[in-house]
Design an enzyme around this catalytic site. Structure first.
Site, PDB file in Angstrom:
ATOM      1  N   GLU A  14      17.280 -42.725  41.971  1.00 13.06           N
ATOM      2  CA  GLU A  14      16.825 -42.463  40.598  1.00 13.06           C
ATOM      3  C   GLU A  14      17.773 -43.151  39.630  1.00 13.06           C
ATOM      4  OE1 GLU A  14      16.169 -38.400  39.290  1.00 13.06           O
ATOM      5  OE2 GLU A  14      15.389 -37.861  41.265  1.00 13.06           O
ATOM      6  N   GLU A  32      19.134 -33.504  44.234  1.00 11.09           N
ATOM      7  CA  GLU A  32      20.240 -33.149  43.339  1.00 11.09           C
ATOM      8  C   GLU A  32      20.792 -31.766  43.655  1.00 11.09           C
ATOM      9  OE1 GLU A  32      19.019 -33.839  39.290  1.00 11.09           O
ATOM     10  OE2 GLU A  32      19.415 -35.969  39.480  1.00 11.09           O
TER      11      GLU A  32
HETATM   12  P1  P53 Z   1      14.381 -35.571  32.760  1.00 11.30           P
HETATM   13  C1  P53 Z   1      20.384 -34.687  34.862  1.00 11.30           C
HETATM   14  C2  P53 Z   1      19.907 -33.668  34.124  1.00 11.30           C
HETATM   15  C3  P53 Z   1      18.666 -33.150  34.433  1.00 11.30           C
HETATM   16  C4  P53 Z   1      17.948 -33.581  35.508  1.00 11.30           C
HETATM   17  O1  P53 Z   1      15.372 -35.969  33.942  1.00 11.30           O
HETATM   18  C5  P53 Z   1      18.449 -34.593  36.256  1.00 11.30           C
HETATM   19  C6  P53 Z   1      19.649 -35.173  35.906  1.00 11.30           C
HETATM   20  C7  P53 Z   1      20.184 -36.331  36.625  1.00 11.30           C
HETATM   21  O2  P53 Z   1      21.519 -36.311  36.819  1.00 11.30           O
HETATM   22  O3  P53 Z   1      17.766 -34.880  37.349  1.00 11.30           O
HETATM   23  C8  P53 Z   1      16.783 -35.819  37.640  1.00 11.30           C
HETATM   24  O4  P53 Z   1      13.033 -35.534  33.349  1.00 11.30           O
HETATM   25  C9  P53 Z   1      15.713 -35.175  38.500  1.00 11.30           C
HETATM   26  C10 P53 Z   1      14.311 -35.501  38.083  1.00 11.30           C
HETATM   27  C11 P53 Z   1      14.254 -35.627  36.582  1.00 11.30           C
HETATM   28  C12 P53 Z   1      15.148 -36.776  36.166  1.00 11.30           C
HETATM   29  O5  P53 Z   1      16.468 -36.484  36.520  1.00 11.30           O
HETATM   30  O6  P53 Z   1      14.840 -34.263  32.285  1.00 11.30           O
HETATM   31  O7  P53 Z   1      15.910 -35.447  39.870  1.00 11.30           O
HETATM   32  O8  P53 Z   1      13.432 -34.549  38.611  1.00 11.30           O
HETATM   33  O9  P53 Z   1      12.988 -35.756  36.047  1.00 11.30           O
HETATM   34  C13 P53 Z   1      15.136 -37.102  34.709  1.00 11.30           C
HETATM   35  O10 P53 Z   1      14.523 -36.630  31.735  1.00 11.30           O
END
Ligand code: P53
Length: 485
Positions: A374, A174
């Site tokens: 993801e 990301e």
């Molecule tokens: P959690 C948005 C906002 C924050 C993290 O997030 C994000 C995204 C996606 O657009 O990234 C991913 O755990 C990231 C992971 C993360 C997952 O989203 O806050 O690549 O590491 O855990 C989910 O619910």
């Protein structure tokens, strides 16, 4: 129909599952100084590891010691791949050693061998939100050009060591998320930078992104030198932005907002800076440190595929100005709730069609293979001990099944109707893990329940949820039986 050999699996990241933060010669990473938060209380970044604070990533779900058991469960579901990351500070504990740490390298040899023994192909992100803390302390993170070579040393070490075992790679997880200035943890985890400490945070963001683009492009070229068959992708968060209305001011604002994703994919897929970015640099009077050699490296190191995460879509309204300081869902003051779509408990919009939209946007713009690395929904869940005793599921997570089925159906439309070249699908947090944004265990994503709680209780044991059997059937039918109709 999804292609034969479609990669079905799940996704995790080293710092969110491994734990064992001080074992195997590992150095501290930026993730190790982030405290636990919640949906309402942001995580804090502390100056080193302080006594009296709680750092959930130190423990993760103890994957470092329990991965064999977890891989057995993934194999039982029929996974043909698993996405994880390599903890940079296991390989270079401080980040700038001349030689890698053999104990760290050996751990990933064991892990990848254990995957391959079960027919699970590793899909590996080099830097998923956890650079060595030493690089922040001594170099100021990615504000320093020397990080390019230090990253390249790490990347080349990994390619040379694991090339026969790992065919699918991504450089920075990301990479576009650090442009989210609403929450300091994004720039911190991607780049080791606290933006508010900089006079011109936006300029700093573009400069660190530039160094990462060059590092990523040099890594792509290095991988192909090791083995031309290696596939190296970029990884972006593909939360595209819709206009709130057909008011042209909303439409233009949404188009601008999409540039915050396209800026990254344009550079990494096309190997050159887009016009709109160069104009912006000129307008702002930013003299970024960009050399002729850098530009040549970008052109010579375009990615093989686009890896992306998809959780939600965003919506902007030009005449709305909201307070985003407390929000984990809105990262821009013009963002509003979409009146057509529901939200998760964390305020994340639920929009399966948005996944098809993202796939089409990337396909039309670049025509490259894509990999949904993801996707998922975080839910509050409770372990049903009676059901488990009776041989049943730990959690009946119908909401997750509905969410994922809806997204897979849209993905199939993108392949069947739109002709998108789709390589695979790895839902996020296939086993419960530590949430990135909030640092909670309570935000659960898994097909597998992990009995670990935010108050420190729990055995750490693993249990199947209802979605475990559902996803097994989806994989067995290559996505034909989504079981929700
Ligand atoms: P959690 C948005 C906002 C924050 C993290 O997030 C994000 C995204 C996606 O657009 O990234 C991913 O755990 C990231 C992971 C993360 C997952 O989203 O806050 O690549 O590491 O855990 C989910 O619910």
């Amino acid at each position: 129909m999804l292609r034969d050999g479609f990669l079905w699996g799940g996704a995790v990241a080293a710092h969110q599952v491994e734990g064992a933060f001080d074992e195997g010669g590992r150095g501290l990473s930026v993730a190790d100084v982030m405290t636990a938060g919640s949906a309402t209380e942001p995580r804090r970044i502390t100056d080193g590891v302080l006594t009296g604070e709680r750092y959930p990533n130190h423990k993760g779900i103890d994957f470092y010691h329990r991965y064999e058991e977890d891989l057995d469960l993934f194999a039982e579901m029929g996974f043909t791949c698993l996405r994880t990351s390599i903890s940079w500070s296991r390989i270079f504990p401080e980040g700038d050693e001349a030689e890698p740490c053999e104990e760290g390298l050996a751990f990933y040899d064991r892990l990848f061998d254990a995957m391959l023994a079960r027919g699970i192909e590793p899909v590996v992100t080099l830097s998923h939100f956890e650079m060595p803390l030493g690089l922040v302390r001594r170099y100021g993170g990615w504000t320093d050009r020397r990080l390019i070579d230090l990253f390249l040393r790490f990347a080349e070490t990994c390619f040379a060591r694991y090339a026969p075992k790992v065919r699918w790679w991504m450089t920075f997880n990301e990479i576009n998320n650090q442009f989210n200035t609403a929450n300091p943890i994004f720039a911190w985890t991607n780049s080791g930078v606290v933006l508010s400490e900089h006079d011109d945070p936006e300029r700093t963001m573009y400069q660190v992104a530039h160094y990462q683009f060059v590092a990523s492009a040099l890594a792509v070229a290095a991988a192909h030198r090791v083995d031309p068959g290696l596939k190296v992708g970029c990884m972006v968060a593909a939360d595209f932005t819709y206009p709130y209305s057909c008011n042209p001011s909303d439409v233009l604002m949404a188009q601008d907002a999409c540039h915050s994703t396209y800026f990254f994919t344009d550079v990494m897929c096309r190997g050159a800076y887009p016009h709109y970015a160069r104009r912006r640099f000129e307008r702002e009077g930013w003299e970024l440190d960009v050399t002729g050699d850098d530009l040549a490296a970008l052109a010579a190191g375009t990615v093989d595929y686009i890896g992306f995460s998809y959780y939600m879509s965003n919506t902007v309204r030009f005449d709305h100005v909201g307070d985003i300081s407390e929000s984990t869902a809105h990262s821009d003051e013009h963002m509003v709730d979409n009146p057509y779509l529901p939200q998760s408990d964390w305020g994340w919009t639920i929009d399966p069609q948005g996944l098809r939209y993202a796939l089409r946007c990337f396909d039309e713009r670049y025509g490259l293979p894509q990999f949904v690395v993801e996707n998922g929904i975080g839910l509050f869940e409770e372990l049903d001990r009676d059901a488990v005793e009776a041989g049943g599921w730990a959690v009946e997570d119908d909401e997750r099944i509905e969410f994922l089925a809806g997204h897979i159906r849209e993905m199939e439309q993108a392949v069947d109707v739109d002709g998108v070249d789709l390589v695979g699908y790895t839902p996020w947090g296939c086993i419960d893990l530590v949430s990135f944004t909030t640092g909670e265990y309570a935000k659960r994503y898994g097909f597998v329940y992990v009995d670990t709680n935010d108050d420190g209780s729990g055995t750490g044991d693993r249990f199947k949820k209802k979605s475990f059997d559902w996803f097994k059937r989806v994989i067995a039918t290559n996505g034909a039986d989504l079981g929700d109709r």
